[in-house]
Scaffold this active site. Structure first.
Site, short mmCIF file in Angstrom:
data_model
loop_
_atom_site.label_atom_id
_atom_site.label_comp_id
_atom_site.label_asym_id
_atom_site.label_seq_id
_atom_site.Cartn_x
_atom_site.Cartn_y
_atom_site.Cartn_z
N SER A 131 -2.84 -0.73 11.31
CA SER A 131 -2.11 0.54 11.32
C SER A 131 -3.06 1.64 10.80
O SER A 131 -4.06 1.33 10.13
CB SER A 131 -0.91 0.44 10.38
OG SER A 131 -0.35 1.70 10.13
N TYR A 144 3.58 -2.36 2.31
CA TYR A 144 3.28 -2.35 3.76
C TYR A 144 1.84 -1.87 3.98
O TYR A 144 1.08 -2.50 4.72
CB TYR A 144 4.26 -1.44 4.50
CG TYR A 144 3.88 -1.29 5.97
CD1 TYR A 144 4.08 -2.35 6.85
CD2 TYR A 144 3.31 -0.11 6.47
CE1 TYR A 144 3.72 -2.25 8.19
CE2 TYR A 144 2.94 0.00 7.80
CZ TYR A 144 3.16 -1.07 8.66
OH TYR A 144 2.78 -0.97 9.98
N1 LIG Z 1 5.92 1.68 15.04
C1 LIG Z 1 5.03 2.21 14.25
O1 LIG Z 1 5.16 3.35 13.85
C2 LIG Z 1 3.80 1.42 13.85
C3 LIG Z 1 2.69 2.12 13.38
C4 LIG Z 1 1.53 1.41 13.03
C5 LIG Z 1 1.52 0.02 13.18
N2 LIG Z 1 2.61 -0.63 13.63
C6 LIG Z 1 2.56 -2.09 13.75
O2 LIG Z 1 2.76 -2.42 15.13
C7 LIG Z 1 3.25 -3.77 15.21
C8 LIG Z 1 4.40 -3.82 16.19
O3 LIG Z 1 5.51 -3.15 15.62
P1 LIG Z 1 6.47 -2.23 16.49
O4 LIG Z 1 6.22 -0.85 16.08
O5 LIG Z 1 6.39 -2.58 17.93
O6 LIG Z 1 7.88 -2.64 15.85
P2 LIG Z 1 9.11 -3.45 16.45
O7 LIG Z 1 9.61 -2.80 17.69
O8 LIG Z 1 10.05 -3.63 15.30
O9 LIG Z 1 8.47 -4.87 16.85
C9 LIG Z 1 8.19 -5.86 15.90
C10 LIG Z 1 8.12 -7.20 16.62
O10 LIG Z 1 7.82 -8.23 15.66
C11 LIG Z 1 8.74 -9.30 15.84
N3 LIG Z 1 8.96 -10.00 14.59
C12 LIG Z 1 9.45 -9.48 13.43
N4 LIG Z 1 9.55 -10.44 12.50
C13 LIG Z 1 9.11 -11.60 13.09
C14 LIG Z 1 8.98 -12.95 12.64
N5 LIG Z 1 9.31 -13.30 11.38
N6 LIG Z 1 8.50 -13.87 13.49
C15 LIG Z 1 8.19 -13.53 14.78
N7 LIG Z 1 8.28 -12.27 15.26
C16 LIG Z 1 8.74 -11.33 14.42
C17 LIG Z 1 10.02 -8.61 16.34
O11 LIG Z 1 10.82 -9.49 17.07
P3 LIG Z 1 12.10 -10.29 16.50
O12 LIG Z 1 12.88 -9.35 15.65
O13 LIG Z 1 12.79 -10.70 17.77
O14 LIG Z 1 11.53 -11.45 15.77
C18 LIG Z 1 9.41 -7.58 17.29
O15 LIG Z 1 9.15 -8.17 18.54
C19 LIG Z 1 3.59 -4.18 13.78
O16 LIG Z 1 2.56 -5.00 13.26
C20 LIG Z 1 3.63 -2.86 13.01
O17 LIG Z 1 3.33 -3.01 11.66
C21 LIG Z 1 3.75 0.03 13.97
#
Ligand SMILES: NC(=O)c1ccc[n+]([C@@H]2O[C@H](COP(=O)([O-])OP(=O)(O)OC[C@H]3O[C@@H](n4cnc5c(N)ncnc54)[C@H](OP(=O)(O)O)[C@@H]3O)[C@@H](O)[C@H]2O)c1
Length: 253
Positions: A131, A144
């Site tokens: 991130s 985080y």
């Molecule tokens: N969105 C932002 O602003 C942002 C910014 C910087 C970095 N990121 C990073 O980007 C990555 C993707 O996040 P996103 O933004 O796409 O959020 P998201 O839409 O909430 O997706 C998170 C994914 O992780 C899965 N997940 C959560 N807990 C899990 C577990 N215990 N085992 C297996 N799968 C699990 C969720 O699926 P289930 O709930 O079905 O398990 C979902 O598919 C993350 O690493 C996040 O930290 C996000």
């Protein structure tokens, strides 16, 4: 060509699945919500295997890896992750430990296991989703930010080990800013900054990964922000970041 993607049931992971399938990759998709994975699978034209597994358990990570290790996987995206928001003394310890298990331990475990296989074959790509937070300390999202620093620093060190060996295996970090995914809902915050489209972030990330870029920061404004932050003293960075984070309180979901 086969790719393994964690956190593929929504957000960035789902976009990676869509784009890689368009590029002809067969896929192994992982997340906890089976029905969401099935929806993603239905949309895609290439072969897709889904695993509804909670990878915050190291036992589950190893078990899953053992099931799929003989598949011809050449690309791994460690994407699953979530955030916990609030003052450190108030946030729930169990939530943070779960986050550490997913954001750190699962990424660590899967990186190690796949890297061994890729090194034997001397090929393969591993992209670890960190991130923009990885570069800073984040008051009100303290743990985080720290988990994402771990991902970046672990990946950077392995990158250098591979470079020294002139290995053909790639490892790199993706460091996005806020995106339009379920992240905010899960962390129970709104974003004060402009959100990037996760489809655009995924497209840019894959482009740069195939160019073997070490650290991938999508968005010109974030690259400028990172560059300028080098000239800001650390004590001031902390104050600015507190203010940015604090704005999220007023935008709680
Ligand atoms: N969105 C932002 O602003 C942002 C910014 C910087 C970095 N990121 C990073 O980007 C990555 C993707 O996040 P996103 O933004 O796409 O959020 P998201 O839409 O909430 O997706 C998170 C994914 O992780 C899965 N997940 C959560 N807990 C899990 C577990 N215990 N085992 C297996 N799968 C699990 C969720 O699926 P289930 O709930 O079905 O398990 C979902 O598919 C993350 O690493 C996040 O930290 C996000």
């Amino acid at each position: 060509m086969k790719a393994f993607i964690t956190g593929a049931s929504s957000g960035l992971g789902r976009e990676f699945a869509r784009l890689l399938s368009e590029q002809g990759y067969d896929l192994i998709l992982v997340a906890r919500r089976k029905e969401r994975l099935e929806e993603v699978k239905k949309e895609l034209k290439t072969d897709v295997a889904i695993y509804a597994v909670d990878i915050s358990s190291t036992f589950n990570c190893v078990k899953l890896f053992n099931k799929i290790k003989n598949e011809p996987i050449d690309l791994v995206i460690n994407n699953a992750g979530f955030g916990v928001f609030g003052d450190f003394y108030e946030t729930k310890l169990e939530d943070e430990l779960d986050m550490i298990d997913l954001n750190i331990k699962a990424v660590h475990t899967l990186t190690k296991l796949f890297l061994k296989v890729f090194k034997e074959r001397n090929r393969g790509y591993i992209l670890n989703v960190a991130s923009i937070a990885s570069f800073f300390s984040g008051p009100q999202m303290a743990s985080y930010y720290a988990t994402k620093s771990y991902v970046l620093h672990l990946t950077e060190a392995i990158f250098e080990e591979l470079r020294r060996e002139e290995s053909s295996v790639y490892i790199g970090s993706l460091c996005p800013g806020p995106m339009d995914t379920e992240f905010g809902k899960v962390a129970n915050v709104g974003f004060s900054l402009k959100k990037y489209e996760s489809s655009e972030v995924a497209r840019y990330a894959l482009l740069k990964m195939f160019e073997r870029k070490r650290v991938i920061v999508p968005g010109f404004s974030f690259r400028c922000f990172l560059f300028l932050s080098r000239f800001v003293p650390y004590w001031l960075q902390l104050r600015i970041l507190y203010t940015i984070q604090n704005k999220k309180i007023s935008q709680k979901m």
